[in-house]
Enzyme design. Structure first.
Site, PDB file in Angstrom:
ATOM      1  N   GLU A  31      45.792  39.462  40.193  1.00  0.00           N
ATOM      2  CA  GLU A  31      45.920  39.631  41.638  1.00  0.00           C
ATOM      3  C   GLU A  31      46.118  38.272  42.294  1.00  0.00           C
ATOM      4  O   GLU A  31      45.245  37.734  42.971  1.00  0.00           O
ATOM      5  CB  GLU A  31      44.690  40.367  42.183  1.00  0.00           C
ATOM      6  CG  GLU A  31      44.604  41.779  41.603  1.00  0.00           C
ATOM      7  CD  GLU A  31      43.292  42.503  41.873  1.00  0.00           C
ATOM      8  OE1 GLU A  31      43.165  43.657  41.439  1.00  0.00           O
ATOM      9  OE2 GLU A  31      42.397  41.927  42.512  1.00  0.00           O
ATOM     10  N   GLU A  51      41.193  43.132  50.260  1.00  0.00           N
ATOM     11  CA  GLU A  51      42.281  43.696  49.477  1.00  0.00           C
ATOM     12  C   GLU A  51      43.588  43.393  50.191  1.00  0.00           C
ATOM     13  O   GLU A  51      43.756  43.740  51.363  1.00  0.00           O
ATOM     14  CB  GLU A  51      42.116  45.219  49.370  1.00  0.00           C
ATOM     15  CG  GLU A  51      40.896  45.651  48.579  1.00  0.00           C
ATOM     16  CD  GLU A  51      41.067  45.501  47.075  1.00  0.00           C
ATOM     17  OE1 GLU A  51      42.176  45.119  46.636  1.00  0.00           O
ATOM     18  OE2 GLU A  51      40.095  45.770  46.356  1.00  0.00           O
TER      19      GLU A  51
HETATM   20 ZN   LIG Z   1      40.828  43.271  42.367  1.00  0.00          ZN
END
Ligand SMILES: [Zn+2]
Length: 774
Positions: free
Chosen positions: A428, A593
């Site tokens: 990520e 996020e």
């Molecule tokens: Zn994550």
């Protein structure tokens, strides 16, 4: 090679004044004649890990290789391209000289004495990284598991922002679904050797990975007419395992799973060479595991052309046509795989191009950034760079402390803390770009940044899982586990990065209030940027955990969606950083996020995020902190009122969905916030897989013994489902109580509104019944 020793040899190349002093001292007295490499080593955690009897039970760690330093080790030290080694040697010489001058005062590594050597000794400040290289220094070359082959080339991508917005892909309906034919009908043109998958585990690491000359994996071209693409992924964060050519311009690609697991394919990053301009190529990744993906709603892969970068200064861009994400129809009854297919036209003949799931940000990228901070005379005054710990492979996990020097001890003590971290999930890379934006701003001379440094101490762990980032994992560390499910761990040696992070925060909390904890992630199913938080239990602060996210959505309305935020604490998330820090007492504890795709909001609607967009979020976090801490509480109170209204609307909506009137007989004590919210599953969800893989054998043995012992006094255990239900029930009860109290304050019990708390017991009975049946 014995891993501990390798680490030591490497560290020795940094001139440590104490060790240098002792070395000369011992030589002078004739106690020690050997060369530096054979100095006894102190125990690093790998040393401990490998030799601790606890871990020898399985018999797998019994081998101990000779403790001979690797003669190649010094050559393998990578020097930053920006610093020539003569410059470095000069600096080293200066450091040694200054050491010689001050050495008479050196009596211990830690205790400082005054000039006369006796009066009030005190502890030395923790040593900064790069202290001895105040103007430059060697980067720590990444350490790889010894099974990993690594090419010697250094890759570098330019940073660039496309001048036009990059719109989502609009499906035409004519996208082809290529049938997967496999290597039986195609030609393997690239395949990694000896990839450690499930069943094996990490043993030791080395700069440069596998020993010896690495294999030429790409096919040899048969002449200038040969159009075969040459694939490569044996570089930092790369993870292509296999490429099969199934037609002239068509390739099936297999991604490497996270090391020591057979799961977690999602992130991809690889290189192709020998491109042709006037052809349409098709790539199909055949072993993805998630049923849902942003590629189904318009996300495009990223491409980078080296020629475009060199000649036109163009960097990563969204490219691709005929994009489809679909389930591979296998009828062999085995695990279902998902495929991502896209077509592409390369901009140049004979180009070197890269493809990636998201803008890569490697460990070396981070180190270059940190080095530039350390070398900046202004920034290094208020940003201290230290080693938090070493990862399993021995890579440094960096800790930054950012704050302006205080004028008085009282002023220093009054500062609140903010803790930020990223890349616990290595695939990520979104997190690193937000982190970079944050650091760029907080280390700048903007008056707001200065003010923030005046009132806060920022503790920043920019890359929690360097090993995972280096090897190109999507989710795990080299323990083969998702670290963000193990924040409660007591296994310091197996999960050092998070153990030390938690410990650092624990100590910080003993010293001062931590106003905010935020861990930066990427999300694979939803667009926009949003936060996960934790519904708090203290009535006095009801809904306060939602104020920061709401403020952030007002400051970044084109990117941040408050609507996508969630504050439910699910059982499967108990081991996440967010929940553990919240339970340690940090009210505003969040997972941020940020999508791999783009925005569905405002002016940025239907466009992909660029690195600039993500970096701007780092700035917005700073900006929102100032709003959040404004001594004039108007903004805060306004947000709180708005949140209460929003909640009321949500409750109305839920009532409608349930087909019940608002004036039911009963009590408010039966409504909970969790019922109003959906679950947060997505890229932030994976179940804990339990112990690190290398301990599984040990645990099995112990469990066998325990079972034998317990057989006689066996009691009825609840099933997992029962336990979950019990847990949910307890949670509900807690939240119901809170809601009852808060809502009654919000509306006033005596107002007799339709939300009267004394009127609705049957609602929850119905809801609970429904839930039990699911
Ligand atoms: Zn994550």
């Amino acid at each position: 090679m014995f891993p501990a020793l390798e680490t030591e040899v490497k560290q020795e190349s940094l001139p440590d004044p104490y060790e240098d002093f002792m070395y000369h001292h011992l030589q002078y007295y004739g106690y020690f004649k050997g060369h530096r490499g054979s100095l006894p080593t102190s125990a690093t955690h790998q040393h401990v890990w490998k030799n601790n009897p606890r871990y020898l039970l399985s018999g797998s760690f019994g081998e101990r290789q000779g403790m001979v330093p690797d003669p190649l080790q010094k050559e393998k030290l990578l020097w930053p391209t920006c610093i020539s080694s003569p410059v470095h040697r000069q600096i080293e010489a200066v450091s040694r000289d200054s050491l010689m001058l001050s050495s008479p005062l050196l009596k211990s590594r830690q205790l400082l004495h005054d000039e006369f050597g006796e009066v009030s000794p005190c502890l030395r400040e923790p040593r900064d990284l790069f202290t001895f290289f105040s103007s430059s220094g060697p980067l720590q070359a990444p350490r790889w598991p010894i099974e990993c082959e690594v090419i010697k080339e250094n890759l570098h991508h330019i940073e660039w922002v496309p001048p036009q917005p990059e719109y989502f892909y609009q499906p035409t309906g004519n996208e082809k679904l290529p049938e997967i034919v496999g290597e039986e009908k195609g030609t393997v043109v690239f395949q990694l050797d000896s990839v450690p998958t499930g069943g094996s585990y990490f043993t030791s690491s080395r700069v440069g990975g596998k020993r010896g000359i690495i294999k030429e994996l790409a096919v040899t071209l048969q002449g200038p007419e040969d159009k075969t693409l040459l694939f490569e992924s044996r570089f930092e964060s790369g993870n292509l395992q296999k490429a099969v050519r199934v037609d002239t311009y068509e390739y099936e690609l297999t991604l490497r799973t996270d090391l020591y697991t057979n799961k977690h394919t999602q992130w991809f990053y690889f290189r192709v060479q020998n491109t042709r301009k006037d052809a349409t190529y098709r790539f199909t990744i055949v072993n993805l595991l998630k049923p849902k993906s942003l590629y189904t709603i318009g996300m495009k892969p990223l491409m980078y052309s080296q020629l475009d970068a060199k000649t036109h200064n163009i960097g990563w861009r969204r490219e691709g046509n005929e994009i489809r994400y679909y389930k591979n129809n296998r009828d062999d009854g085995q695990q279902a795989f998902y495929c991502l297919t896209w077509t592409i036209q390369f901009p140049h003949d004979q180009d070197t191009c890269f493809f990636a799931h998201f803008y890569p940000y490697t460990y070396t990228d981070l180190q270059c950034y940190l080095l530039s901070v350390a070398n900046n005379p202004v920034q290094s005054r208020f940003c201290k760079l230290r080693t938090l710990c070493r990862s399993l492979a021995g890579n440094t996990v960096y800790l930054l402390t950012i704050t302006n020097p205080s004028r008085t001890p009282q002023e220093a003590a009054a500062k609140k803390a903010v803790v930020l971290s990223a890349r616990v999930h290595p695939g990520e890379s979104n997190g690193s770009w937000i982190m970079k934006g944050f650091l760029d701003f907080i280390l700048s001379n903007s008056p707001d940044a200065q003010l923030l440094r005046d009132i806060f101490v920022f503790k920043v762990v920019p890359m929690l899982n360097p090993d995972g980032v280096i090897v190109g994992n999507y989710r795990c560390s080299l323990a083969g586990r998702d670290l963000n499910r193990h924040y409660k761990t007591i296994l310091k040696e197996s999960f050092p990065c998070i153990w030390y992070t938690r410990n650092m925060i624990k100590r910080l909390l003993e010293e001062r209030e931590v106003l905010l904890y935020c861990d930066f992630h990427g999300h694979s199913r939803k667009n926009n940027i949003f936060l996960y938080g934790c519904n708090n239990n203290d009535r006095k602060y009801w809904l306060h955990e939602r104020v920061f996210p709401l403020m952030l959505s007002k400051n970044a309305p084109d990117k941040f969606s408050f609507h996508s935020c969630n504050f439910k604490v699910q059982k499967c998330k108990e081991g996440t950083g967010r929940v553990v820090m919240w339970r340690m007492g940090i009210l505003n504890s969040y997972t941020m996020e940020s999508t791999f795709g783009g925005s569905t909001l405002g002016n940025k609607r239907d466009t992909h995020f660029t690195t600039e967009d993500l970096k701007s979020l780092g700035y917005h976090v700073c900006d929102t902190l100032l709003d959040f801490c404004d001594p004039d509480r108007t903004k805060f109170m306004q947000c709180l009122t708005e949140l209460k209204e929003l909640l009321q609307q949500e409750i109305h909506k839920k009532f409608n969905e349930l087909g019940q009137d608002m004036d039911l007989e009963g009590s408010w004590s039966d409504i909970c916030l969790s019922d109003i919210e959906s679950s947060t599953s997505g890229s932030d969800s994976s179940l804990s897989d339990g112990l690190p893989v290398h301990l599984l054998n040990v645990a099995d043995e112990l469990n066998q013994k325990k079972k034998m012992y317990k057989k006689k006094k066996k009691k009825l255990l609840q099933t997992r489902k029962q336990r979950n239900e019990q847990y949910q029930k307890n949670n509900w009860m807690q939240e119901l109580k809170l809601t009852e109290d808060a809502l009654s304050r919000l509306h006033g019990r005596d107002k007799g509104t339709s939300l009267d708390p004394s009127k609705m017991p049957s609602l929850i009975l119905t809801k609970n019944k429904e839930r039990m049946q699911v």
